[in-house]
Design a protein around this motif. Structure first.
Motif, PDB file in Angstrom:
ATOM      1  N   ILE A 114       0.843  -1.204   0.000  1.00  0.00           N
ATOM      2  CA  ILE A 114       0.000   0.000   0.000  1.00  0.00           C
ATOM      3  C   ILE A 114       0.875   1.249   0.000  1.00  0.00           C
ATOM      4  O   ILE A 114       1.755   1.407   0.846  1.00  0.00           O
ATOM      5  N   TYR A 115       0.621   2.121  -0.963  1.00  0.00           N
ATOM      6  CA  TYR A 115       1.347   3.380  -1.111  1.00  0.00           C
ATOM      7  C   TYR A 115       0.349   4.539  -1.022  1.00  0.00           C
ATOM      8  O   TYR A 115      -0.864   4.339  -1.122  1.00  0.00           O
ATOM      9  N   ALA A 116       0.872   5.747  -0.854  1.00  0.00           N
ATOM     10  CA  ALA A 116       0.008   6.929  -0.803  1.00  0.00           C
ATOM     11  C   ALA A 116       0.762   8.124  -1.375  1.00  0.00           C
ATOM     12  O   ALA A 116       1.975   8.278  -1.153  1.00  0.00           O
ATOM     13  N   VAL A 117       0.036   8.968  -2.124  1.00  0.00           N
ATOM     14  CA  VAL A 117       0.626  10.180  -2.695  1.00  0.00           C
ATOM     15  C   VAL A 117      -0.337  11.340  -2.526  1.00  0.00           C
ATOM     16  O   VAL A 117      -1.533  11.160  -2.302  1.00  0.00           O
ATOM     17  N   GLY A 118       0.190  12.546  -2.642  1.00  0.00           N
ATOM     18  CA  GLY A 118      -0.633  13.746  -2.617  1.00  0.00           C
ATOM     19  C   GLY A 118      -0.947  14.249  -1.228  1.00  0.00           C
ATOM     20  O   GLY A 118      -0.288  13.892  -0.242  1.00  0.00           O
ATOM     21  N   ASP A 119      -1.997  15.070  -1.132  1.00  0.00           N
ATOM     22  CA  ASP A 119      -2.337  15.749   0.119  1.00  0.00           C
ATOM     23  C   ASP A 119      -2.659  14.795   1.250  1.00  0.00           C
ATOM     24  O   ASP A 119      -2.560  15.169   2.424  1.00  0.00           O
ATOM     25  N   VAL A 120      -3.077  13.569   0.931  1.00  0.00           N
ATOM     26  CA  VAL A 120      -3.427  12.611   1.980  1.00  0.00           C
ATOM     27  C   VAL A 120      -2.218  12.259   2.842  1.00  0.00           C
ATOM     28  O   VAL A 120      -2.370  11.784   3.972  1.00  0.00           O
ATOM     29  N   THR A 121      -0.995  12.524   2.334  1.00  0.00           N
ATOM     30  CA  THR A 121       0.218  12.272   3.104  1.00  0.00           C
ATOM     31  C   THR A 121       0.697  13.515   3.850  1.00  0.00           C
ATOM     32  O   THR A 121       1.597  13.424   4.682  1.00  0.00           O
ATOM     33  N   ASP A 122       0.122  14.679   3.518  1.00  0.00           N
ATOM     34  CA  ASP A 122       0.439  15.929   4.206  1.00  0.00           C
ATOM     35  C   ASP A 122       1.936  16.216   4.203  1.00  0.00           C
ATOM     36  O   ASP A 122       2.515  16.603   5.216  1.00  0.00           O
ATOM     37  N   ARG A 123       2.543  16.046   3.032  1.00  0.00           N
ATOM     38  CA  ARG A 123       3.957  16.409   2.901  1.00  0.00           C
ATOM     39  C   ARG A 123       4.077  17.824   2.331  1.00  0.00           C
ATOM     40  O   ARG A 123       4.181  18.782   3.088  1.00  0.00           O
ATOM     41  N   ALA A 124       4.056  17.968   1.041  1.00  0.00           N
ATOM     42  CA  ALA A 124       4.000  19.279   0.391  1.00  0.00           C
ATOM     43  C   ALA A 124       2.707  19.291  -0.413  1.00  0.00           C
ATOM     44  O   ALA A 124       2.628  18.671  -1.470  1.00  0.00           O
ATOM     45  N   ASN A 125       1.678  19.965   0.095  1.00  0.00           N
ATOM     46  CA  ASN A 125       0.329  19.834  -0.452  1.00  0.00           C
ATOM     47  C   ASN A 125       0.103  20.766  -1.640  1.00  0.00           C
ATOM     48  O   ASN A 125      -0.570  21.792  -1.541  1.00  0.00           O
ATOM     49  N   LEU A 126       0.675  20.375  -2.761  1.00  0.00           N
ATOM     50  CA  LEU A 126       0.577  21.125  -4.003  1.00  0.00           C
ATOM     51  C   LEU A 126       0.332  20.152  -5.147  1.00  0.00           C
ATOM     52  O   LEU A 126       0.881  19.046  -5.158  1.00  0.00           O
ATOM     53  N   THR A 127      -0.461  20.576  -6.115  1.00  0.00           N
ATOM     54  CA  THR A 127      -0.811  19.695  -7.230  1.00  0.00           C
ATOM     55  C   THR A 127       0.402  19.176  -7.993  1.00  0.00           C
ATOM     56  O   THR A 127       0.497  17.971  -8.256  1.00  0.00           O
ATOM     57  N   PRO A 128       1.361  20.022  -8.386  1.00  0.00           N
ATOM     58  CA  PRO A 128       2.522  19.487  -9.104  1.00  0.00           C
ATOM     59  C   PRO A 128       3.313  18.464  -8.290  1.00  0.00           C
ATOM     60  O   PRO A 128       3.911  17.545  -8.853  1.00  0.00           O
ATOM     61  N   VAL A 129       3.302  18.632  -6.966  1.00  0.00           N
ATOM     62  CA  VAL A 129       3.986  17.665  -6.101  1.00  0.00           C
ATOM     63  C   VAL A 129       3.269  16.322  -6.152  1.00  0.00           C
ATOM     64  O   VAL A 129       3.901  15.264  -6.270  1.00  0.00           O
ATOM     65  N   ALA A 130       1.938  16.339  -6.071  1.00  0.00           N
ATOM     66  CA  ALA A 130       1.172  15.094  -6.156  1.00  0.00           C
ATOM     67  C   ALA A 130       1.410  14.387  -7.478  1.00  0.00           C
ATOM     68  O   ALA A 130       1.556  13.156  -7.537  1.00  0.00           O
ATOM     69  N   ILE A 131       1.471  15.141  -8.560  1.00  0.00           N
ATOM     70  CA  ILE A 131       1.729  14.562  -9.883  1.00  0.00           C
ATOM     71  C   ILE A 131       3.113  13.921  -9.919  1.00  0.00           C
ATOM     72  O   ILE A 131       3.288  12.798 -10.409  1.00  0.00           O
ATOM     73  N   ARG A 132       4.103  14.623  -9.376  1.00  0.00           N
ATOM     74  CA  ARG A 132       5.474  14.075  -9.364  1.00  0.00           C
ATOM     75  C   ARG A 132       5.552  12.847  -8.471  1.00  0.00           C
ATOM     76  O   ARG A 132       6.251  11.884  -8.797  1.00  0.00           O
ATOM     77  N   GLU A 133       4.830  12.870  -7.352  1.00  0.00           N
ATOM     78  CA  GLU A 133       4.812  11.696  -6.470  1.00  0.00           C
ATOM     79  C   GLU A 133       4.173  10.500  -7.167  1.00  0.00           C
ATOM     80  O   GLU A 133       4.630   9.359  -7.012  1.00  0.00           O
ATOM     81  N   GLY A 134       3.091  10.749  -7.922  1.00  0.00           N
ATOM     82  CA  GLY A 134       2.459   9.668  -8.667  1.00  0.00           C
ATOM     83  C   GLY A 134       3.385   9.079  -9.708  1.00  0.00           C
ATOM     84  O   GLY A 134       3.431   7.850  -9.907  1.00  0.00           O
ATOM     85  N   THR A 135       4.136   9.934 -10.368  1.00  0.00           N
ATOM     86  CA  THR A 135       5.117   9.467 -11.360  1.00  0.00           C
ATOM     87  C   THR A 135       6.212   8.647 -10.694  1.00  0.00           C
ATOM     88  O   THR A 135       6.589   7.567 -11.179  1.00  0.00           O
ATOM     89  N   ALA A 136       6.733   9.149  -9.574  1.00  0.00           N
ATOM     90  CA  ALA A 136       7.799   8.449  -8.854  1.00  0.00           C
ATOM     91  C   ALA A 136       7.321   7.098  -8.345  1.00  0.00           C
ATOM     92  O   ALA A 136       8.088   6.114  -8.333  1.00  0.00           O
ATOM     93  N   PHE A 137       6.055   7.014  -7.936  1.00  0.00           N
ATOM     94  CA  PHE A 137       5.492   5.740  -7.487  1.00  0.00           C
ATOM     95  C   PHE A 137       5.553   4.697  -8.601  1.00  0.00           C
ATOM     96  O   PHE A 137       5.966   3.546  -8.380  1.00  0.00           O
ATOM     97  N   VAL A 138       5.135   5.066  -9.794  1.00  0.00           N
ATOM     98  CA  VAL A 138       5.147   4.124 -10.922  1.00  0.00           C
ATOM     99  C   VAL A 138       6.576   3.714 -11.264  1.00  0.00           C
ATOM    100  O   VAL A 138       6.858   2.535 -11.505  1.00  0.00           O
ATOM    101  N   GLU A 139       7.485   4.664 -11.261  1.00  0.00           N
ATOM    102  CA  GLU A 139       8.883   4.337 -11.556  1.00  0.00           C
ATOM    103  C   GLU A 139       9.442   3.377 -10.517  1.00  0.00           C
ATOM    104  O   GLU A 139      10.198   2.453 -10.848  1.00  0.00           O
ATOM    105  N   THR A 140       9.068   3.586  -9.262  1.00  0.00           N
ATOM    106  CA  THR A 140       9.573   2.750  -8.177  1.00  0.00           C
ATOM    107  C   THR A 140       8.997   1.348  -8.216  1.00  0.00           C
ATOM    108  O   THR A 140       9.738   0.348  -8.124  1.00  0.00           O
ATOM    109  N   VAL A 141       7.698   1.232  -8.379  1.00  0.00           N
ATOM    110  CA  VAL A 141       7.010  -0.048  -8.235  1.00  0.00           C
ATOM    111  C   VAL A 141       6.982  -0.853  -9.537  1.00  0.00           C
ATOM    112  O   VAL A 141       7.180  -2.070  -9.521  1.00  0.00           O
ATOM    113  N   PHE A 142       6.759  -0.194 -10.654  1.00  0.00           N
ATOM    114  CA  PHE A 142       6.528  -0.925 -11.900  1.00  0.00           C
ATOM    115  C   PHE A 142       7.667  -0.832 -12.914  1.00  0.00           C
ATOM    116  O   PHE A 142       7.687  -1.586 -13.883  1.00  0.00           O
TER     117      PHE A 142
END
Length: 463
Positions: free
Chosen positions: A299-327
């Motif tokens: 189970i992974y989590a990205v975006g504001d639900v993690t309360d790291r840096a709550n900005l849209t471009p950050v969520a997009i980059r986190e989503g991209t990094a998730f795919v690169e990491t896992v898949f």
């Protein structure tokens, strides 16, 4: 073939979730996504995009007034709120369709309903008895406005409801002075609505550079906004067609609308994450590591639900990094340094890097700053000021922070983020040719270092 129904199940179709789902599907993975409201998330549906359109709308009044000095004339100038809000909602509908088609074209299966986590590899949809299985689950449910607990709190509206107003309020009281409160403060003030801001702290926009905070507060007061610091709301009562708002300082305000802009909380309530073994923080945020993984390996989590840096471009980059990491087998840890940030107040803030206060905690620094009247105000006579500031490491000469208040500050901060990310020095700024006449040229012509006032000591202090 995996024993699971899907390789990836995403809960939440905001910017981060949509990006991760699309990229994983394009790699040939079996991907599904669930969203209980509308595809696009907070930013597209009830956040940055519609808010920025309202910002544009709120600025035209002053710009048309200034146009007189440039030879333009007009009669019977009027503003119609229903026209603006209808057109904003139409654009939101269009973007919702764009995001939906993006998922469809990528082959992502979509479920427009609530989904909850039942276990490390299982998700339950609201209309099904049996759970769905997935090798990986990505939580991207974002955040939602939070409200203070006080008598009459049910009378608050949030930023969400501001996009649904059928008419402009005759006046509004805004509780909270973060970027959401200040942006809506500027929107309503620009549309001619009397605005009072209530904040328990001593200055607006906590967390931003102090000079930026002071500059924006002064400008908002000059525009007629009533900023009341060091106070709070104790109760709200319905009073006919308006509201009676009591403050801690004993004052009573009468207003036609009361907005709470007191922060946002991660959307994890009732999501089932605790039962799946996922740790949550005090405010409900999903606790993740540098690769967005929870304590449950699947189970992974990205975006504001993690309360790291709550900005849209950050969520997009986190989503991209998730795919690169896992898949893709290329683990990608997020870098949260030098994230450019804008606050679309009037005047606008653009900032990237460390504030002066934060920089002094770890560095010996030099400060360069200037305040001036923009050229566009010379004919109109508007009392407008631009503020610019550089925070520089005294030892390495590296620029640690760049801060601006004024027209197009967001656009300038975005481009400035590139050299700051690359480690540019003050000497690099100084050796860059200026583009004249422009506002941004001031960042490469700043030469005079600012020195803080010398403290008064001894007997002179008593005088």
């Amino acid at each position: 073939m995996s024993d699971y129904e899907y390789d990836l199940f995403v809960i939440g179709a905001g910017s981060g979730g949509v990006r991760a789902a699309r990229l994983a599907a394009q790699l040939g993975k079996r991907v599904a996504i669930a969203e209980e409201y509308r595809v696009g998330g907070t930013c597209v549906i009830r956040g940055c995009v519609p808010k920025k359109l309202l910002v544009y709308g709120s600025r035209y009044g002053a710009e048309l007034e200034d146009a007189k000095a440039y030879g333009w004339s007009y009669e019977d100038l009027q503003f119609d709120w229903p026209t603006l809000i209808h057109n904003v909602q139409r654009e939101v509908d269009r973007l919702n369709g764009v995001y939906t088609r993006t998922l469809e074209n990528a082959g992502v299966e979509r479920f427009l309903m609530r989904a909850t986590v039942e276990g490390p590899h299982s998700v339950r949809l609201a209309d099904r008895d049996a759970p769905i299985t997935a090798e990986y689950i990505l939580v991207a449910t974002g955040s939602a406005p939070s409200f203070p607990s006080l008598p009459g709190a049910e009378h608050f509206i949030s930023s969400n409801e501001c996009f649904q107003l059928t008419a402009l309020p005759e006046s509004i009281v805004i509780l909270g002075a973060g970027y959401i409160g200040m942006e809506f403060c500027s929107i309503f003030a620009g549309l001619g609505v009397p605005v009072t801001v209530i904040y328990r702290g001593d200055q607006i926009l906590r967390g931003f550079d102090d000079d930026l905070r002071d500059q924006v507060a002064e400008s908002l007061r000059d525009r007629g906004v009533d900023l009341r610091m060091d106070t709070n709301i104790t109760s709200i009562e319905k009073d006919g067609q308006s509201y009676r708002v009591a403050l801690t300082d004993g004052d009573i305000l009468h207003t036609s609308a009361v907005m709470a802009a007191t922060g946002r909380a991660p959307n994890t309530k009732g999501l089932g994450l605790e039962a799946a073994g996922v740790d949550l923080g005090d405010n409900g945020r999903v606790i993740v590591d540098a690769y967005s993984k929870t304590c449950a390996d699947s189970i992974y989590a990205v975006g504001d639900v993690t309360d790291r840096a709550n900005l849209t471009p950050v969520a997009i980059r986190e989503g991209t990094a998730f795919v690169e990491t896992v898949f893709e087998g290329a683990p990608k840890a997020m870098d949260y340094s030098f994230i450019p940030t804008a606050v679309f107040t009037e005047p606008e803030i653009g900032t990237v890097g460390l504030s002066e206060r934060d920089a002094r905690k770890t560095h010996e620094i030099h400060i360069y700053k200037t305040t001036f009247r923009p050229m566009r105000a010379t004919l109109s006579g508007r009392g407008e000021k631009v503020f610019m500031k550089l925070v520089v490491d005294a030892d390495s000469d590296r620029v640690l922070g760049l801060h601006m208040v004024g027209p197009d500050a967001a656009e300038i901060a975005q481009m400035a983020a590139i050299p700051l990310k690359l480690g540019a020095t003050k000497a690099d700024f100084d050796s860059t040719m200026a583009l004249h006449p422009s506002l941004a040229e001031e960042f490469v012509t700043l030469r005079q270092r600012w020195e803080p006032p010398t403290p008064i000591k001894g007997s002179d202090a008593a005088a």
